[in-house]
Design a protein around this motif. Structure first.
Motif, mmCIF file in Angstrom:
data_model
loop_
_atom_site.group_PDB
_atom_site.id
_atom_site.type_symbol
_atom_site.label_atom_id
_atom_site.label_comp_id
_atom_site.label_asym_id
_atom_site.label_seq_id
_atom_site.Cartn_x
_atom_site.Cartn_y
_atom_site.Cartn_z
ATOM 1 N N ASP A 14 68.664 -22.439 19.668
ATOM 2 C CA ASP A 14 67.821 -21.907 18.590
ATOM 3 C C ASP A 14 68.182 -22.458 17.216
ATOM 4 O O ASP A 14 68.039 -21.777 16.205
ATOM 5 C CB ASP A 14 67.875 -20.360 18.568
ATOM 6 C CG ASP A 14 67.477 -19.775 19.902
ATOM 7 O OD1 ASP A 14 66.613 -20.365 20.577
ATOM 8 O OD2 ASP A 14 68.045 -18.733 20.278
ATOM 9 N N GLY A 41 62.931 -21.712 24.083
ATOM 10 C CA GLY A 41 61.830 -21.238 23.240
ATOM 11 C C GLY A 41 61.861 -22.071 21.980
ATOM 12 O O GLY A 41 62.759 -21.913 21.163
ATOM 13 N N HIS A 42 60.946 -23.014 21.860
ATOM 14 C CA HIS A 42 60.949 -23.942 20.732
ATOM 15 C C HIS A 42 59.745 -23.665 19.839
ATOM 16 O O HIS A 42 58.604 -23.742 20.284
ATOM 17 C CB HIS A 42 60.944 -25.391 21.242
ATOM 18 C CG HIS A 42 62.185 -25.737 22.026
ATOM 19 N ND1 HIS A 42 62.381 -26.936 22.648
ATOM 20 C CD2 HIS A 42 63.324 -25.024 22.250
ATOM 21 C CE1 HIS A 42 63.576 -26.942 23.236
ATOM 22 N NE2 HIS A 42 64.150 -25.789 23.014
ATOM 23 N N ALA A 300 62.985 -16.500 20.692
ATOM 24 C CA ALA A 300 61.615 -16.995 20.886
ATOM 25 C C ALA A 300 61.160 -16.842 22.339
ATOM 26 O O ALA A 300 59.975 -16.932 22.637
ATOM 27 C CB ALA A 300 61.530 -18.454 20.456
ATOM 28 N N ARG A 306 69.156 -11.921 17.967
ATOM 29 C CA ARG A 306 70.233 -12.902 18.050
ATOM 30 C C ARG A 306 71.436 -12.383 17.263
ATOM 31 O O ARG A 306 71.265 -11.833 16.173
ATOM 32 C CB ARG A 306 69.777 -14.236 17.455
ATOM 33 C CG ARG A 306 68.650 -14.887 18.258
ATOM 34 C CD ARG A 306 68.107 -16.125 17.530
ATOM 35 N NE ARG A 306 67.014 -16.742 18.258
ATOM 36 C CZ ARG A 306 66.053 -17.464 17.693
ATOM 37 N NH1 ARG A 306 66.044 -17.659 16.392
ATOM 38 N NH2 ARG A 306 65.094 -18.001 18.420
HETATM 39 MG MG MG Z 1 64.852 -21.343 20.909
#
Ligand code: MG
Ligand code: GDP
Ligand code: IMO
Length: 412
Positions: A14, A41-42, A300, A306
Motif C-alpha cells: 500500500d 488493492g491498487h 483498498a 491500516r
Molecule cells: Mg494496496
C-alpha cells in the motif's frame, strides 16, 4: 534511457504502487503483474475518479497499453470476472489489452475456504490474511497439486486432477476444520465454461515479452504487496505467500534479469501495515491517528484499518539490500503537511526505534510541480532520507491524483 522498469513496494504494501504504475505506463507499451493475486488493492485516481484494481495490471486506463498477467500470479477467475465487470461499468474494456499466461495457478473456491478456516483456527495468532485463498493456492502450486489456467484446455485430464485436488482438501476441510466441502462435478463444469470465456486472453508471456523488447517496446513490471511481506525475506510468518521482491519478476513472468534496467522502490513517507506481525515504528498515539486520518489509511481490498507509524529507514536499508533499487519514489509526502514535528527511525536500540526529528513544513504541498518550489524544510527531510539510504529519490508523490508528482530526476 530505461526501457524496462520494475515498480516494487519497499515496505508492507500500500505504498502507492498502483498510482505510479498508472503514471509511468503512459509512456510504456505493456505492464506485467508477476506475483500475488487479488489480495492486492491498487488505487488510481484520474480526474477525481477512483479505480481500485486487484488483479488487472494498473495500466488498464491507457488504451494502448497491454496488461499482462504472468505465470507467477495466482488467478481467481471469479475475481477476474468481477473486476472486468466493474471496469466495463466505467466504460473501460479489457479486450485487446488483457493478456494472461496459461501457467497461472488457479485460486479455486476451496482455497478461499481453506484460507478462512485456517485463520479462524489460529485465533489470536492469525496472520490477518486478506482471505482471498492466496496461501493455499500457492501451496498447491508448490506441491504440484495445483490446476493451472492452461489445464482447462484438456477436459479429460482436468477431471482427474480436479478430483484428486478436491479429495485431498475436502478431507482436511471435513475432518480437521469441520467446515464445508466442495463438489468436483459442479466445479468441473464451471471451470470448463470459464475457460470458454477466458481462453482468448491466453498468450505465451515469455515469448511476448522477449519479442516486445526486440521491437524496442517499453515494459513496466508491477509489484504487488511489499518487500517486508515477501515469503522469503519478509517478517515471516506474517507475510504473503509469494516473492514480492525483485527475484519474483523473473520467475513470475519469464523475463531475463539481463533485461531489467531500472528498479523503482515505492516508499511511503511513513509506514503502514495491514494484518498481524511486527512493526517497529508503530504508533498508538495522536500522531498515529493523524497519519491514519489524513492518509485515509483503510485497506483498498478488505477495508481494514491500516496500522500506522513513522518511516523506518532501518527496514528500508534491508529492502534496498534485497532489491538493489535504482531509485525511489517517495509517496504521500503531503500527508505530513500539517505535522509540526516529523520523526524518522534511523536505528534500533534495545529492541526499540531511535528517531531523528525533523521540523515539519506546515505548508500545503499538493499543488507543487517542481522540486525547487518545495519548502526548504521538505527538501531537508527528503535530502536526509536520500543520503541515509544512498539511493536517489527520483519522484515525489504529493497527492493521490495522477498529476500530483514532482520529478526530481527523469527516469523514462
Ligand atoms: Mg494496496
Ligand atoms: P498500492 O497497493 O501500493 O497500489 O497502494 P494503495 O492503493 O493500496 O494505497 C495507497 C493509497 O494512497 C491510495 O488511496 C492512493 O490513492 C493514495 N495515494 C497514493 N499516492 C499518494 C500521495 O502521494 N498522497 C496522498 N495523499 N495519497 C496518495
Ligand atoms: P498491495 O498490493 C498490504 C497482507 C495481509 C496479511 C498478509 C498475508 O495492495 O500493496 P494474504 O492474503 O496475502 O495471504 O495475506 O499480507 N497483504 C497486504 N497488505 N497490501 C497488500 O497488497 C497486501 N496483500 C496482502 O494483510 O497481513
Amino acid at each position: 534511457m530505461n526501457n524496462s522498469i520494475a515498480i516494487l513496494g519497499a515496505q508492507w504494501g500500500d505504498e502507492g504502487k498502483g498510482k505510479i504504475v498508472d503514471l509511468l505506463t503512459e509512456k510504456c507499451d505493456a505492464v506485467v503483474r508477476f506475483q500475488g493475486g487479488h489480495n492486492a488493492g491498487h488505487t488510481l485516481v484520474v480526474e477525481g475518479k477512483t479505480t481500485i484494481l486487484h488483479l488487472i495490471p494498473s495500466g488498464i486506463l491507457h488504451n494502448n497499453v497491454k496488461c499482462i498477467i504472468g505465470n507467477g500470479v495466482v488467478l481467481s477467475l471469479d475475481a477476474l470476472s468481477e473486476e472486468i465487470e466493474i471496469l466495463r461499468k466505467s466504460n473501460i474494456t479489457v479486450d485487446g489489452k488483457l493478456l494472461i499466461s496459461d501457467g497461472c495457478p488457479l485460486i479455486l473456491p476451496v482455497h478461499i475456504e481453506l484460507d478462512k478456516a485456517r485463520e479462524l483456527k489460529k485465533g489470536k495468532s492469525k496472520i490477518g490474511t486478506t482471505g482471498r485463498g492466496i496461501g493455499p493456492a500457492y501451496e498447491d502450486k508448490i506441491s504440484r497439486r495445483g490446476i493451472r489456467l492452461g489445464d482447462l484446455s484438456n477436459p479429460e485430464t482436468l477431471k482427474d486432477i480436479l478430483k484428486e485436488l478436491l479429495d485431498y482438501h475436502n478431507f482436511v476441510l471435513k475432518n480437521y476444520y469441520e467446515c464445508k466441502t466442495f463438489d468436483d462435478v459442479k466445479m468441473y463444469e464451471k471451470l470448463l465454461s470459464d475457460y470458454e470465456t477466458y481462453k482468448k486472453y491466453i498468450i505465451d508471456v515469455p515469448e511476448y515479452i522477449d519479442l516486445a523488447f526486440k521491437n524496442k517496446k517499453k515494459i513496466v513490471f508491477e509489484g504487488a504487496q511489499g518487500t517486508l511481506l515477501d515469503i522469503d525475506h519478509g517478517t515471516y510468518p506474517f507475510v504473503t505467500s509469494s516473492n514480492t521482491t525483485v527475484g519474483g519478476i523473473f520467475t513470475g513472468s519469464g523475463v531475463s534479469p539481463k533485461k531489467l534496467n531500472y528498479i523503482l522502490a515505492i516508499v511511503k513517507a511513513y509506514t503502514t501495515r495491514v494484518g498481524s506481525g511486527p512493526f517497529m515504528t508503530e504508533l498508538f498515539d495522536n500522531d498515529g491517528e493523524q497519519l491514519s486520518k489524513i492518509g485515509h489509511e483503510l485497506g483498498a481490498t478488505t477495508g481494514r484499518e491500516r496500522r500506522c507509524g513513522w518511516l523506518d529507514l532501518v527496514a528500508l536499508k534491508r529492502s534496498i539490500v534485497i532489491n538493489g533499487f535504482t531509485g525511489i519514489c517517495l509517496t504521500k509526502v503531503d500527508v505530513l503537511d500539517q505535522f509540526k514535528e516529523i520523526k524518522v527511525c534511523i536505528e534500533y536500540k534495545n529492541n526499540a526505534p531511535v528517531y531523528k526529528n525533523f521540523d515539519g513544513w506546515m505548508t500545503d504541498i499538493t499543488k507543487i510541480k517542481n522540486y525547487d518550489d518545495l519548502p526548504e524544510k521538505t527538501k531537508i527531510y527528503i535530502g536526509a532520507i536520500e543520503s541515509y539510504l544512498g539511493v536517489p529519490i527520483d519522484i515525489i508523490s504529493n497527492g493521490p491524483g495522477r498529476e500530483q508528482n514532482i520529478f526530481k530526476n527523469k527516469i523514462l
